[in-house]
Design a protein around this motif. Structure first.
Motif, PDB file in Angstrom:
ATOM      1  N   ASN A   1       0.795  -1.223   0.000  1.00 11.81           N
ATOM      2  CA  ASN A   1       0.000   0.000   0.000  1.00 11.81           C
ATOM      3  C   ASN A   1       0.832   1.281   0.000  1.00 11.81           C
ATOM      4  O   ASN A   1       0.276   2.377  -0.062  1.00 11.81           O
ATOM      5  CB  ASN A   1      -0.923   0.009   1.228  1.00 11.81           C
ATOM      6  N   HIS A   2       2.141   1.175   0.082  1.00 10.00           N
ATOM      7  CA  HIS A   2       2.988   2.363   0.148  1.00 10.00           C
ATOM      8  C   HIS A   2       3.015   3.069  -1.211  1.00 10.00           C
ATOM      9  O   HIS A   2       3.133   2.438  -2.257  1.00 10.00           O
ATOM     10  CB  HIS A   2       4.410   1.957   0.546  1.00 10.00           C
ATOM     11  N   PRO A   3       2.941   4.380  -1.230  1.00 11.67           N
ATOM     12  CA  PRO A   3       3.011   5.099  -2.525  1.00 11.67           C
ATOM     13  C   PRO A   3       4.382   4.956  -3.165  1.00 11.67           C
ATOM     14  O   PRO A   3       5.391   4.809  -2.478  1.00 11.67           O
ATOM     15  CB  PRO A   3       2.719   6.553  -2.142  1.00 11.67           C
ATOM     16  N   LYS A   4       4.406   5.023  -4.482  1.00  9.37           N
ATOM     17  CA  LYS A   4       5.642   4.889  -5.238  1.00  9.37           C
ATOM     18  C   LYS A   4       6.048   6.227  -5.838  1.00  9.37           C
ATOM     19  O   LYS A   4       5.225   7.129  -6.009  1.00  9.37           O
ATOM     20  CB  LYS A   4       5.482   3.847  -6.345  1.00  9.37           C
ATOM     21  N   VAL A   5       7.328   6.309  -6.173  1.00  9.17           N
ATOM     22  CA  VAL A   5       7.891   7.524  -6.750  1.00  9.17           C
ATOM     23  C   VAL A   5       8.293   7.222  -8.198  1.00  9.17           C
ATOM     24  O   VAL A   5       8.933   6.204  -8.475  1.00  9.17           O
ATOM     25  CB  VAL A   5       9.131   7.982  -5.946  1.00  9.17           C
ATOM     26  N   GLN A   6       7.931   8.098  -9.091  1.00  8.57           N
ATOM     27  CA  GLN A   6       8.298   7.903 -10.485  1.00  8.57           C
ATOM     28  C   GLN A   6       9.780   8.212 -10.694  1.00  8.57           C
ATOM     29  O   GLN A   6      10.292   9.201 -10.161  1.00  8.57           O
ATOM     30  CB  GLN A   6       7.453   8.790 -11.390  1.00  8.57           C
ATOM     31  N   PRO A   7      10.478   7.375 -11.443  1.00 10.85           N
ATOM     32  CA  PRO A   7      11.912   7.618 -11.664  1.00 10.85           C
ATOM     33  C   PRO A   7      12.155   8.695 -12.707  1.00 10.85           C
ATOM     34  O   PRO A   7      11.341   8.916 -13.615  1.00 10.85           O
ATOM     35  CB  PRO A   7      12.410   6.256 -12.162  1.00 10.85           C
ATOM     36  N   TYR A   8      13.278   9.389 -12.558  1.00 12.40           N
ATOM     37  CA  TYR A   8      13.808  10.304 -13.577  1.00 12.40           C
ATOM     38  C   TYR A   8      12.876  11.478 -13.879  1.00 12.40           C
ATOM     39  O   TYR A   8      12.892  12.021 -14.982  1.00 12.40           O
ATOM     40  CB  TYR A   8      14.108   9.559 -14.876  1.00 12.40           C
TER      41      TYR A   8
ATOM     42  N   TRP B   1      11.288   3.046  -2.979  1.00 16.55           N
ATOM     43  CA  TRP B   1       9.905   3.241  -3.393  1.00 16.55           C
ATOM     44  C   TRP B   1       9.787   3.737  -4.820  1.00 16.55           C
ATOM     45  O   TRP B   1       8.689   4.122  -5.257  1.00 16.55           O
ATOM     46  CB  TRP B   1       9.208   4.193  -2.429  1.00 16.55           C
ATOM     47  N   VAL B   2      10.884   3.701  -5.565  1.00 15.37           N
ATOM     48  CA  VAL B   2      10.803   4.054  -6.974  1.00 15.37           C
ATOM     49  C   VAL B   2       9.907   3.029  -7.674  1.00 15.37           C
ATOM     50  O   VAL B   2       9.928   1.840  -7.363  1.00 15.37           O
ATOM     51  CB  VAL B   2      12.216   4.087  -7.606  1.00 15.37           C
ATOM     52  N   ASP B   3       9.087   3.488  -8.581  1.00 13.21           N
ATOM     53  CA  ASP B   3       8.165   2.610  -9.305  1.00 13.21           C
ATOM     54  C   ASP B   3       8.985   1.631 -10.156  1.00 13.21           C
ATOM     55  O   ASP B   3       9.604   2.016 -11.145  1.00 13.21           O
ATOM     56  CB  ASP B   3       7.245   3.456 -10.192  1.00 13.21           C
ATOM     57  N   GLU B   4       8.973   0.349  -9.749  1.00 10.78           N
ATOM     58  CA  GLU B   4       9.857  -0.616 -10.403  1.00 10.78           C
ATOM     59  C   GLU B   4       9.452  -0.883 -11.837  1.00 10.78           C
ATOM     60  O   GLU B   4      10.305  -1.161 -12.696  1.00 10.78           O
ATOM     61  CB  GLU B   4       9.911  -1.920  -9.605  1.00 10.78           C
ATOM     62  N   GLU B   5       8.171  -0.838 -12.151  1.00 11.65           N
ATOM     63  CA  GLU B   5       7.754  -1.089 -13.523  1.00 11.65           C
ATOM     64  C   GLU B   5       8.219   0.043 -14.447  1.00 11.65           C
ATOM     65  O   GLU B   5       8.713  -0.212 -15.556  1.00 11.65           O
ATOM     66  CB  GLU B   5       6.240  -1.251 -13.587  1.00 11.65           C
ATOM     67  N   ALA B   6       8.092   1.254 -13.985  1.00 11.47           N
ATOM     68  CA  ALA B   6       8.551   2.390 -14.793  1.00 11.47           C
ATOM     69  C   ALA B   6      10.067   2.382 -14.921  1.00 11.47           C
ATOM     70  O   ALA B   6      10.616   2.699 -15.988  1.00 11.47           O
ATOM     71  CB  ALA B   6       8.070   3.701 -14.162  1.00 11.47           C
ATOM     72  N   LEU B   7      10.762   2.039 -13.839  1.00  9.80           N
ATOM     73  CA  LEU B   7      12.221   1.978 -13.877  1.00  9.80           C
ATOM     74  C   LEU B   7      12.696   0.932 -14.876  1.00  9.80           C
ATOM     75  O   LEU B   7      13.610   1.167 -15.676  1.00  9.80           O
ATOM     76  CB  LEU B   7      12.764   1.663 -12.480  1.00  9.80           C
ATOM     77  N   LYS B   8      12.057  -0.227 -14.848  1.00  8.67           N
ATOM     78  CA  LYS B   8      12.451  -1.308 -15.748  1.00  8.67           C
ATOM     79  C   LYS B   8      12.167  -0.941 -17.203  1.00  8.67           C
ATOM     80  O   LYS B   8      12.996  -1.181 -18.098  1.00  8.67           O
ATOM     81  CB  LYS B   8      11.705  -2.585 -15.368  1.00  8.67           C
ATOM     82  N   LYS B   9      11.024  -0.352 -17.446  1.00 15.81           N
ATOM     83  CA  LYS B   9      10.691   0.054 -18.816  1.00 15.81           C
ATOM     84  C   LYS B   9      11.699   1.066 -19.334  1.00 15.81           C
ATOM     85  O   LYS B   9      12.159   0.987 -20.480  1.00 15.81           O
ATOM     86  CB  LYS B   9       9.280   0.630 -18.856  1.00 15.81           C
ATOM     87  N   ASP B  10      12.061   2.038 -18.489  1.00 20.88           N
ATOM     88  CA  ASP B  10      13.056   3.033 -18.885  1.00 20.88           C
ATOM     89  C   ASP B  10      14.403   2.382 -19.140  1.00 20.88           C
ATOM     90  O   ASP B  10      15.101   2.742 -20.104  1.00 20.88           O
ATOM     91  CB  ASP B  10      13.178   4.097 -17.798  1.00 20.88           C
ATOM     92  N   TYR B  11      14.795   1.439 -18.293  1.00 17.26           N
ATOM     93  CA  TYR B  11      16.085   0.758 -18.444  1.00 17.26           C
ATOM     94  C   TYR B  11      16.169   0.085 -19.805  1.00 17.26           C
ATOM     95  O   TYR B  11      17.160   0.246 -20.538  1.00 17.26           O
ATOM     96  CB  TYR B  11      16.244  -0.270 -17.326  1.00 17.26           C
ATOM     97  N   PHE B  12      15.146  -0.655 -20.175  1.00 15.76           N
ATOM     98  CA  PHE B  12      15.205  -1.397 -21.433  1.00 15.76           C
ATOM     99  C   PHE B  12      15.099  -0.468 -22.630  1.00 15.76           C
ATOM    100  O   PHE B  12      15.807  -0.658 -23.633  1.00 15.76           O
ATOM    101  CB  PHE B  12      14.123  -2.476 -21.453  1.00 15.76           C
ATOM    102  N   SER B  13      14.256   0.532 -22.551  1.00 19.48           N
ATOM    103  CA  SER B  13      14.145   1.444 -23.692  1.00 19.48           C
ATOM    104  C   SER B  13      15.421   2.261 -23.864  1.00 19.48           C
ATOM    105  O   SER B  13      15.837   2.544 -24.995  1.00 19.48           O
ATOM    106  CB  SER B  13      12.940   2.367 -23.506  1.00 19.48           C
ATOM    107  N   SER B  14      16.062   2.650 -22.762  1.00 20.74           N
ATOM    108  CA  SER B  14      17.306   3.416 -22.855  1.00 20.74           C
ATOM    109  C   SER B  14      18.446   2.564 -23.377  1.00 20.74           C
ATOM    110  O   SER B  14      19.229   3.010 -24.233  1.00 20.74           O
ATOM    111  CB  SER B  14      17.669   3.989 -21.487  1.00 20.74           C
TER     112      SER B  14
END
Length: 917
Positions: free
Chosen positions: A196-203, A640-653
């Protein structure tokens, strides 16, 4: 005519584990006496065992409860745990080793063990029927190429136990259950809190007031007149990356009133590594750090958020700087602060790889850019590394002798002659010992000596806050002198030595703080010191390094593992002064944590108040490990960084247009490595081997990815590294499949085919290791695999020769056994026919003696067996398929042979035959 003869076998152990297999080879008629059967209990068809079981004390006993025969077949498929209640009846606490064996098929039988402490109070035990290190059972032995996973089910063949010394124990309500153990209220609360903890968007900047408002080109980088070396380095880094992104120049100088400027400032404050940035109008961007190091972190953070720069790998294709001549900034406000104060990449590098010296500096630079704040391990050039980190705002320096160091601090060769009492008292022998043992944890003279050594340490290293005091690795025995035992509520430290370890740390810390009140002691919570102490609480100034495990399942969430309650309790005891040692591997060689478990672990650590992370990683930049290393750095700063957004950014970058294909390949490999059904046996180990359809799917995805980036040279290099890593996965899987077939049905063609597969795998590993796509640690498996194949074929050749040369073969299984740690058995006549071996315990050939009631035994052990032989013993021999290191064989008191000449490191795997006179 048959004669009763006494066969005695003495084994001199020069390593840690002992297993023997012995056969009586006969050329004519043969008969021998079967030892009397042992008592047993029965298990009903429903798996319930509700009778009262009592283990009476036996004078000098090691085995209290021998083997339990099972009248009716009980299968394990439907059961999750084996449960019972137990207590000791003698008022003492005992370490008990439980064994169970199961059969999946006629040629697939395996045994497992689990150690527990049983004290005088009734306690309920619930043992999961799984193979893992902490909460389940450990594999101990099995038939050739057996399945080593306990949760596969199968027929329960036996359930037995052994006690360490005399023991009177009582059991009740022994049963198999199908209930899944529910999470404790605390564990469930943690799981809910994480979910339930809020997440932080990366970058992204925390607050964006107006997007794309300010052009970057034309700005100057402004420094204050009193700027130091790190501020100038930060300015240089900012100018270089912005220039690479935009093609424009960014002068570094004092800004004029008319200038549009990026101002870099250090504003001392706490926490020291926090930073902030803002752009509130079109004329100025302000980047501030609470310290010079924080300012540098702020610059890298700004580059990631403003210009899309990514520091993904310390390789040419792993640093991404998007080209954008029209780069514009939003109006924004942002700030960041680390949620862990100690962030270490415990880096295991390729010291002998191509360009390894230069690459180490690339790795150190990458670690700083990803906000690791501890000195990178492996760089030995102190004259160069000190200014390297000074330019970057400094670092937390590694400790001297960090790691297992009891005997580095107190070398036995220096101290044992005059001060044996500094070491471990062995209650079984009444002697002080240092081999495979820890230090005494209560001796006041030793504590003063460690205090003196600590004072010298802090004089040499004034930058250090903690004195490293870390137990030896693999040494179960802790000091059993009366003072040390008295620290433990149970009166025993055979299963948990936390009270002893913390007492030593506390006393040394007190000694240090008499003259250095701002210094402390750093110690492990490791192996049998992992459990938090009950009576001896850590003193202020004692830091804990806790070694985290997911209980052998890389997919297991932390609140589902034994580590959860231990970590949270350690945090309570120390106010969060705990550093978690974790393992960031997920490859065919090492499968510790998948990315979901890693994310959950860091979030749990944050909510538990843990202050530090020590991440073991290595040079596997192909496959999954590179992402886990990057992920670990990000999570240590903010879990608490949003892991799905982080992973998507990692692969696209990293992979550009190939990102969708590469992310699917990543996930497919991840799932395949974690799938227990993909495990294969190689020697005594088990490793994942991907089946052909999964390998083909991976190949198709990578081929599509390569096609998508054929015009992008940087992304093509990244995809090519993954493609080459797949060559390793394919050759690895092939070698394991071939070896699996060979172990099941050994033949010479099968042996040669397996050797060829390992040779092909070795060549692939060599090529990939040179380019850092694969870890040197994995390459080392080549020797292990070859040795396993050679040993198996050596044994098979010996068996074939036996079948050809002998008419009858009989296995000798149950022997009388006694340890001889002082090597006095021959002097005492243990080899003579009239020696009374009635007090000796029964032991099976082919099994480790540590698993049959003699844990931690090192040295010599004697085996005795009474056999019936014909009067004419010509052509009769005793064949030993394996005896760990050196062995002597006696018949009726006469030495008739053995193995005691040659390389001790090789003797243990050499079968030998002794012919009877």
């Amino acid at each position: 005519m048959a004669l009763m003869r006494y066969l005695t076998f003495v084994l001199m152990l020069l390593s840690t584990s002992t297993a023997i297999a012995s056969e009586l080879l006969l050329g004519s008629d043969f008969a021998w006496e079967v030892p009397a059967g042992h008592g047993h209990h029965e298990v009903g068809d429903d798996g319930a065992i509700d009778v009262m079981l009592t283990l009476p004390p036996v004078d000098g006993a090691k085995d209290c409860w021998q083997r339990a025969g099972l009248k009716n077949q009980v299968r394990l498929e439907d059961w999750k745990t084996i449960a019972f209640s137990a207590r000791s009846r003698d008022g003492q606490t005992h370490m008990i080793t439980f064994y169970l064996s199961r059969r999946l098929a006629a040629d697939d039988q395996a045994s497992f063990y689990r150690r527990l402490e049983i004290g005088p109070e009734w306690r309920d035990f619930d043992l999961p029927l799984v193979r893992n290190t902490n909460t389940g059972f450990r594999f101990t032995k099995g038939s050739k190429n057996c399945d080593m996973e306990l949760d596969r089910g199968g027929a329960l063949l036996s359930w037995s136990a052994a006690a360490n010394g005399n023991a009177a124990l009582q059991f009740r309500n022994l049963r198999l259950t199908d209930g899944r153990t529910a999470l404790s209220p605390a564990a469930q609360a943690m799981a809910d809190a994480v979910r339930n903890h809020p997440k932080v968007q990366p970058y992204v900047f925390a607050v964006v007031l107006k997007p794309a408002a300010v052009p970057v080109a034309g700005m100057v980088i402004d420094l204050s007149p009193d700027s130091g070396e790190t501020e100038h380095f930060a300015a240089t880094e900012l100018a270089a990356y912005l220039s690479k992104a935009t093609g424009a120049d960014f002068p570094i100088r004092r800004a004029l009133p008319k200038d549009r400027a990026i101002r870099l400032r250090v504003v001392p404050a706490e926490p020291a590594e926090a930073f902030a940035s803002e752009c509130l109008d079109e004329t100025a961007v302000t980047i501030t750090g609470n310290s010079p190091r924080a300012l540098l972190y702020a610059v890298y953070d700004f580059l990631e958020k403003a210009a899309g720069v990514r520091f993904l790998m310390p390789l040419s294709y792993g640093e991404i700087v998007p080209r954008n001549p029209d780069l514009r900034l939003p109006l924004f406000r942002d700030r960041s602060s680390p949620l862990m104060t100690y962030r270490c990449s415990h880096y295991c590098s390729h010291k002998n790889a191509r360009d390894s010296a230069r690459h180490l500096w690339d790795m150190a630079d990458w670690a700083v850019k990803n906000r690791y704040n501890v000195e990178l391990e492996r760089i030995r050039d102190r004259a160069a590394i000190i200014p390297f980190y000074q330019r970057r705002g400094g670092c937390l320096w590694l400790m001297e002798h960090a790691g297992h160091n009891f005997h580095k601090l107190i070398p036995p060769r220096q101290y044992v002659a005059d001060h044996p009492e500094y070491f471990c008292f062995d209650r079984a022998t009444g002697q002080w010992r240092h081999e495979r043992a820890q230090l005494c944890t209560t001796n006041p003279d030793l504590i003063r000596e460690l205090g003196r050594l600590a004072d010298e340490y802090f004089t040499r290293h004034p930058d250090q806050t903690y004195f490293p005091l870390f137990q030896e690795d693999g040494a179960r025995l802790w000091c059993q002198c009366p003072a040390c035992l008295a620290l433990n509520p149970s009166g025993s430290n055979l299963m948990s030595a936390s009270e002893n370890n913390i007492n030593l740390a506390n006393q040394v810390c007190a000694e240090i703080r008499r003259t250095r009140p701002d210094r402390g002691v750093w110690t492990y919570a490791y192996q049998i010191s992992r459990k938090p102490p009950v009576q001896v609480k850590p003193a202020p100034g004692v830091r804990i390094m806790y070694c985290y495990s997911s209980d052998g399942d890389p997919r297991r969430a932390p609140w589902e593992s034994a580590s959860f309650e231990e970590i949270t309790r350690w945090s309570e005891l120390t106010g969060g002064n705990v550093v978690i040692y974790s393992y960031h591997y997920l490859n065919p060689r090492y499968a510790y944590n998948d990315e979901d478990a890693l994310v959950a672990m860091f979030r749990m650590l944050n909510l538990a108040g843990i202050q530090g992370s020590n991440q073991e990683c290595s040079e596997t930049w192909g496959g999954i490990d590179g992402y886990l290393m990057y992920l670990g750095a990000r999570l240590a700063w903010n879990p608490w960084v949003d892991e799905e957004a982080l992973k998507k950014d990692y692969f696209s970058s990293l992979y550009g247009a190939a990102a969708p294909d590469l992310q699917r390949a990543h996930d497919l490999l991840w799932q395949g490595l974690c799938n227990p059904a993909n495990q294969r046996r190689f020697g005594f180990g088990r490793y994942p081997a991907l089946p052909a359809p999964e390998l083909q799917r991976l190949q198709d995805l990578l081929a599509a990815g390569s096609l998508a980036v054929q015009d992008d040279s940087r992304a093509a290099q990244a995809v090519n590294a993954w493609t080459r890593f797949l060559d390793f996965v394919r050759d690895w899987s092939s070698a394991l499949d071939v070896a699996d077939s060979y172990y099941r049905a050994p033949t010479e063609p099968g042996y040669q085919k397996a050797k060829a597969a390992v040779a092909a795998l070795t060549q692939t590993m060599n090529d990939l290791t040179a380019d850092r796509i694969l870890s040197l640690y994995t390459l080392r498996m080549s020797d292990h695999f070859n040795n396993s194949l050679d040993n198996a074929w050596r044994l098979e050749e010996a068996r074939l020769r036996l079948e050809a040369e002998y008419d009858r073969i009989q296995t000798l299984t149950l022997w009388k056994f006694a340890p001889d740690p002082q090597a006095e058995g021959e002097t005492a006549g243990w080899h003579k026919p009239d020696f009374d071996d009635a007090p000796w315990k029964d032991i099976e050939a082919g099994g480790f003696w540590e698993d049959q009631g003699f844990p931690g035994l090192d040295g010599a052990g004697w085996y005795r067996l009474r056999i019936v032989l014909p009067a004419d013993t010509r052509g009769i021999g005793i064949h030993f398929a394996g005896a760990d290191e050196r062995a002597w064989v006696y018949l009726d008191g006469d030495l008739i042979g053995g193995q005691h000449e040659g390389d001790p490191g090789a003797l243990w795997q050499q079968p030998f035959t002794v012919m009877l006179p």
